[in-house]
Design a protein around this motif. Structure first.
Motif, PDB file in Angstrom:
ATOM      1  N   ILE A  13       0.869  -1.182   0.000  1.00 34.01           N
ATOM      2  CA  ILE A  13       0.000   0.000   0.000  1.00 34.01           C
ATOM      3  C   ILE A  13       0.900   1.225   0.000  1.00 34.01           C
ATOM      4  O   ILE A  13       1.794   1.362   0.844  1.00 34.01           O
ATOM      5  CB  ILE A  13      -0.915   0.028   1.236  1.00 34.01           C
ATOM      6  CG1 ILE A  13      -1.817  -1.212   1.265  1.00 34.01           C
ATOM      7  CG2 ILE A  13      -1.751   1.303   1.254  1.00 34.01           C
ATOM      8  CD1 ILE A  13      -2.645  -1.331   2.537  1.00 34.01           C
ATOM      9  N   LEU A  14       0.665   2.127  -0.945  1.00 39.35           N
ATOM     10  CA  LEU A  14       1.393   3.394  -1.008  1.00 39.35           C
ATOM     11  C   LEU A  14       0.463   4.526  -0.606  1.00 39.35           C
ATOM     12  O   LEU A  14      -0.656   4.626  -1.117  1.00 39.35           O
ATOM     13  CB  LEU A  14       1.908   3.652  -2.426  1.00 39.35           C
ATOM     14  CG  LEU A  14       2.998   2.733  -2.958  1.00 39.35           C
ATOM     15  CD1 LEU A  14       3.306   3.080  -4.409  1.00 39.35           C
ATOM     16  CD2 LEU A  14       4.265   2.852  -2.105  1.00 39.35           C
ATOM     17  N   ILE A  15       0.922   5.378   0.303  1.00 38.72           N
ATOM     18  CA  ILE A  15       0.167   6.555   0.708  1.00 38.72           C
ATOM     19  C   ILE A  15       0.951   7.783   0.255  1.00 38.72           C
ATOM     20  O   ILE A  15       2.108   7.965   0.639  1.00 38.72           O
ATOM     21  CB  ILE A  15      -0.044   6.600   2.233  1.00 38.72           C
ATOM     22  CG1 ILE A  15      -0.834   5.367   2.691  1.00 38.72           C
ATOM     23  CG2 ILE A  15      -0.766   7.882   2.639  1.00 38.72           C
ATOM     24  CD1 ILE A  15      -1.000   5.269   4.196  1.00 38.72           C
ATOM     25  N   ARG A 178      13.082  10.656  -4.019  1.00 43.20           N
ATOM     26  CA  ARG A 178      12.572   9.291  -3.998  1.00 43.20           C
ATOM     27  C   ARG A 178      11.152   9.237  -3.438  1.00 43.20           C
ATOM     28  O   ARG A 178      10.416   8.271  -3.666  1.00 43.20           O
ATOM     29  CB  ARG A 178      13.505   8.412  -3.170  1.00 43.20           C
ATOM     30  CG  ARG A 178      13.090   6.970  -2.993  1.00 43.20           C
ATOM     31  CD  ARG A 178      13.196   6.171  -4.279  1.00 43.20           C
ATOM     32  NE  ARG A 178      12.919   4.758  -4.056  1.00 43.20           N
ATOM     33  CZ  ARG A 178      12.658   3.883  -5.007  1.00 43.20           C
ATOM     34  NH1 ARG A 178      12.650   4.257  -6.273  1.00 43.20           N
ATOM     35  NH2 ARG A 178      12.422   2.617  -4.716  1.00 43.20           N
ATOM     36  N   GLY A 179      10.755  10.290  -2.726  1.00 43.66           N
ATOM     37  CA  GLY A 179       9.414  10.329  -2.157  1.00 43.66           C
ATOM     38  C   GLY A 179       8.478  11.295  -2.850  1.00 43.66           C
ATOM     39  O   GLY A 179       7.316  11.427  -2.445  1.00 43.66           O
ATOM     40  N   THR A 180       8.962  11.981  -3.893  1.00 47.28           N
ATOM     41  CA  THR A 180       8.137  12.959  -4.603  1.00 47.28           C
ATOM     42  C   THR A 180       7.495  12.300  -5.812  1.00 47.28           C
ATOM     43  O   THR A 180       8.182  11.875  -6.743  1.00 47.28           O
ATOM     44  CB  THR A 180       8.983  14.165  -5.057  1.00 47.28           C
ATOM     45  OG1 THR A 180       9.603  14.758  -3.907  1.00 47.28           O
ATOM     46  CG2 THR A 180       8.112  15.198  -5.759  1.00 47.28           C
ATOM     47  N   VAL A 181       6.180  12.216  -5.800  1.00 44.22           N
ATOM     48  CA  VAL A 181       5.448  11.518  -6.851  1.00 44.22           C
ATOM     49  C   VAL A 181       5.222  12.445  -8.038  1.00 44.22           C
ATOM     50  O   VAL A 181       4.729  13.564  -7.883  1.00 44.22           O
ATOM     51  CB  VAL A 181       4.104  10.985  -6.317  1.00 44.22           C
ATOM     52  CG1 VAL A 181       3.310  10.314  -7.436  1.00 44.22           C
ATOM     53  CG2 VAL A 181       4.342  10.009  -5.166  1.00 44.22           C
ATOM     54  N   LYS A 182       5.585  11.961  -9.212  1.00 48.17           N
ATOM     55  CA  LYS A 182       5.397  12.718 -10.449  1.00 48.17           C
ATOM     56  C   LYS A 182       4.058  12.407 -11.093  1.00 48.17           C
ATOM     57  O   LYS A 182       3.388  13.296 -11.614  1.00 48.17           O
ATOM     58  CB  LYS A 182       6.530  12.394 -11.431  1.00 48.17           C
ATOM     59  CG  LYS A 182       6.446  13.143 -12.750  1.00 48.17           C
ATOM     60  CD  LYS A 182       7.624  12.775 -13.657  1.00 48.17           C
ATOM     61  CE  LYS A 182       7.550  13.525 -14.984  1.00 48.17           C
ATOM     62  NZ  LYS A 182       8.694  13.161 -15.870  1.00 48.17           N
ATOM     63  N   VAL A 192      -5.111   1.858 -11.220  1.00 47.32           N
ATOM     64  CA  VAL A 192      -3.856   2.457 -10.791  1.00 47.32           C
ATOM     65  C   VAL A 192      -2.995   1.374 -10.165  1.00 47.32           C
ATOM     66  O   VAL A 192      -3.452   0.655  -9.262  1.00 47.32           O
ATOM     67  CB  VAL A 192      -4.116   3.606  -9.787  1.00 47.32           C
ATOM     68  CG1 VAL A 192      -2.808   4.093  -9.173  1.00 47.32           C
ATOM     69  CG2 VAL A 192      -4.841   4.759 -10.479  1.00 47.32           C
ATOM     70  N   ALA A 193      -1.770   1.256 -10.659  1.00 45.75           N
ATOM     71  CA  ALA A 193      -0.894   0.158 -10.233  1.00 45.75           C
ATOM     72  C   ALA A 193       0.318   0.633  -9.446  1.00 45.75           C
ATOM     73  O   ALA A 193       1.140  -0.180  -9.024  1.00 45.75           O
ATOM     74  CB  ALA A 193      -0.429  -0.634 -11.446  1.00 45.75           C
ATOM     75  N   VAL A 198       9.924  11.513  -9.134  1.00 50.40           N
ATOM     76  CA  VAL A 198      10.675  12.498  -9.910  1.00 50.40           C
ATOM     77  C   VAL A 198      12.124  12.088 -10.131  1.00 50.40           C
ATOM     78  O   VAL A 198      12.803  12.653 -10.999  1.00 50.40           O
ATOM     79  CB  VAL A 198      10.618  13.895  -9.249  1.00 50.40           C
ATOM     80  CG1 VAL A 198       9.194  14.425  -9.207  1.00 50.40           C
ATOM     81  CG2 VAL A 198      11.241  13.880  -7.856  1.00 50.40           C
ATOM     82  N   ASP A 199      12.625  11.093  -9.393  1.00 49.09           N
ATOM     83  CA  ASP A 199      13.996  10.633  -9.625  1.00 49.09           C
ATOM     84  C   ASP A 199      14.074   9.635 -10.783  1.00 49.09           C
ATOM     85  O   ASP A 199      15.146   9.111 -11.088  1.00 49.09           O
ATOM     86  CB  ASP A 199      14.586  10.027  -8.349  1.00 49.09           C
ATOM     87  CG  ASP A 199      13.979   8.679  -7.973  1.00 49.09           C
ATOM     88  OD1 ASP A 199      12.950   8.292  -8.585  1.00 49.09           O
ATOM     89  OD2 ASP A 199      14.513   8.013  -7.075  1.00 49.09           O
ATOM     90  N   GLY A 200      12.934   9.377 -11.438  1.00 46.31           N
ATOM     91  CA  GLY A 200      12.911   8.467 -12.572  1.00 46.31           C
ATOM     92  C   GLY A 200      12.515   7.047 -12.237  1.00 46.31           C
ATOM     93  O   GLY A 200      12.272   6.243 -13.140  1.00 46.31           O
ATOM     94  N   SER A 201      12.459   6.705 -10.962  1.00 51.94           N
ATOM     95  CA  SER A 201      12.088   5.349 -10.569  1.00 51.94           C
ATOM     96  C   SER A 201      10.572   5.241 -10.427  1.00 51.94           C
ATOM     97  O   SER A 201       9.834   6.221 -10.584  1.00 51.94           O
ATOM     98  CB  SER A 201      12.777   4.975  -9.259  1.00 51.94           C
ATOM     99  OG  SER A 201      12.321   5.807  -8.205  1.00 51.94           O
ATOM    100  N   SER A 202      10.118   4.064 -10.105  1.00 53.38           N
ATOM    101  CA  SER A 202       8.691   3.848  -9.902  1.00 53.38           C
ATOM    102  C   SER A 202       8.495   2.881  -8.744  1.00 53.38           C
ATOM    103  O   SER A 202       9.400   2.128  -8.369  1.00 53.38           O
ATOM    104  CB  SER A 202       8.031   3.319 -11.173  1.00 53.38           C
ATOM    105  OG  SER A 202       8.592   2.082 -11.553  1.00 53.38           O
ATOM    106  N   MET A 203       7.294   2.899  -8.180  1.00 52.44           N
ATOM    107  CA  MET A 203       6.925   1.965  -7.120  1.00 52.44           C
ATOM    108  C   MET A 203       5.542   1.424  -7.448  1.00 52.44           C
ATOM    109  O   MET A 203       4.655   2.182  -7.865  1.00 52.44           O
ATOM    110  CB  MET A 203       6.905   2.664  -5.745  1.00 52.44           C
ATOM    111  CG  MET A 203       8.254   3.219  -5.328  1.00 52.44           C
ATOM    112  SD  MET A 203       8.217   4.030  -3.702  1.00 52.44           S
ATOM    113  CE  MET A 203       8.072   2.624  -2.622  1.00 52.44           C
TER     114      MET A 203
END
Length: 433
Positions: A13-15, A178-182, A192-193, A198-203
């Motif tokens: 779960i992502l908040i 790493r915690g800033t959602v783009k 929604v998956a 913003v660092d280019g990664s995904s979760m």
């Protein structure tokens, strides 16, 4: 209101958002046995420009709505039991002028009578000087609405404690790039998956909970249900001797003007004044990566929105005008700090706590409307009850995510605000933010 099965206890779960909505939800999820909960935010909580932070927030249970009245009574008990180091029960005083006073207070009195009377009413506010000798300011010409069980809480301190409790419960809190959602990650068009950062990664996750407050519109088009406004806040530095003269005052608000003032904060001796009004709007271009870019009112995502102390002169004068009524001896003092606090406004001031009607895997917990913070000790329980389909149908309807076609129900707040109407800042003013 859509009902969907909650995630399994081991599911990710992502908040998004580490304010009072996000952190209280995370703590409650952990308490109910969810083992893979991560909170994402631009800044380490308490966020420097968040709506849930700075010196103080009013804690009261005076509501014209029975549901919030019940919740607020529970929250006040929670403040005393769980956050005593940050809770200051100094009383809450509303001043109303005019022949009929302030309509919202009449609704509050009716609810208070129903739930167990705590409010004291004075047709002549000067009588309050016998009740609370430490009240400063001009009371002549006002009616008074006083609740001795109200007060204020140290906002940043209580958020820090809440974040610490989350960490101890096993919740991960990630900040910075790493915690800033783009953007949200969509699987097909209706699920929604996860999130892109913003660092280019995904979760990726089984469920994404948007608890981003005024920043929500950066990630999801919800302007029909929640929009952002900036409210003025000012601080004045007092000496220890000056602060001592105000130690006996309650939290005070001039309801007609929307201006409220807190007792000086212990140790720092800062006098804080703010306005619970309609605020200011901006023109910010946002791109959620899923719909066409658009311009709307919201705080900036990639900057600290509290880094400058710009505030329109009219807003500063409005704060001083309120101080002249309530704490006149300090009304003309220079400001030690100014800021604009971002509200996430909804049509009637009701929260949005609901599964997204069209997107599976997405849940919203937002729309604080300038009054959500006081519920910090109990808010997560109510949010997770909605998530798990345990809340009453009445509450779920009140906190539903409105469809875009639901324009006929839109109203302007719950009647608790005062001051001038919403104004969009000019381009020059926005350049100074």
């Amino acid at each position: 209101m859509p009902s969907r099965a909650p995630p399994a206890k081991p599911d990710a779960i992502l908040i998004v958002g580490a304010g009072v909505f996000g952190l209280s939800t995370a703590l409650e999820l952990a308490a109910r046995g969810y083992t893979h909960v991560t909170v994402l935010d631009r800044f380490v909580p308490p966020a420097v420009d968040g709506s849930s932070v700075d010196l103080s927030r009013i804690i009261r249970f005076d509501y014209g709505d029975r549901q919030y009245g019940i919740m607020a009574r529970e929250a006040v008990a929670g403040w005393a039991a769980e956050y005593p180091d940050h809770w200051h029960p100094c009383g809450f005083l509303m001043l109303n002028s005019g022949a009929d006073g302030f309509a919202y207070t009449r609704h509050c009195v009716a609810v208070d009578e129903d739930l167990g009377r705590t409010i004291e009413l004075y047709d002549d506010a000067t009588e309050m000087r016998r009740r609370v000798p430490g009240i400063p300011g001009r009371l002549e010409g006002f009616k008074a609405f006083y609740n001795p069980r109200g007060g204020w809480a140290d906002a940043a301190g209580s958020i820090a404690q809440l974040a610490s409790r989350c960490s101890q419960a096993g919740v991960s809190i990630v900040s910075g790039r790493r915690g800033t959602v783009k953007s949200l990650i969509y699987k097909d068009t209706n699920r929604v998956a996860g999130v892109r950062l913003v660092d280019g990664s995904s979760m990726h996750a089984s469920l994404v909970i948007l608890a981003a407050g005024a920043w929500t519109n950066h990630l999801l088009r919800v302007t029909h249900a929640s929009s952002a406004s900036a409210q003025p806040v000012g601080c004045i530095q007092l000496t220890e001797a000056e602060a001592a003269t105000l130690r006996g005052m309650p939290v005070m608000i001039n309801s007609n003007k929307g201006v409220f003032v807190f007792p000086p904060t212990p140790s720092t001796n800062i006098l804080k004044v703010a306005r619970h009004g309609y605020g200011y709007a901006t023109d910010e271009k946002v791109d959620d990566g899923h719909t066409p870019p658009r311009v709307l009112s919201c705080p900036r995502r990639d900057a600290n929105n509290a880094r400058h102390s710009y505030m329109p002169e009219e807003a500063q004068e409005g704060l001083r005008d309120g101080l002249r009524d309530m704490v006149p001896e300090f009304a003309e003092r220079p400001w030690s700090r100014l800021r604009l606090c971002w509200y996430s406004d909804t049509p009637e001031g009701d929260f949005i706590v609901d599964h997204h009607p069209q997107a599976d895997g997405l849940f919203l917990a937002t729309g604080g409307s300038g009054h959500g913070f006081k519920f910090l000790p109990v808010l997560g329980r109510y949010i997770v009850d909605c998530l798990e389909n345990k809340a009453s149908e009445t509450l779920r309807h009140k906190w539903r995510m409105r469809p875009e076609s639901d324009a006929s129900e839109i109203k302007i707040g719950d009647g608790s605000r005062g001051g001038p109407p919403l104004r969009t800042l000019t381009a020059l003013e926005q350049s100074k933010l």
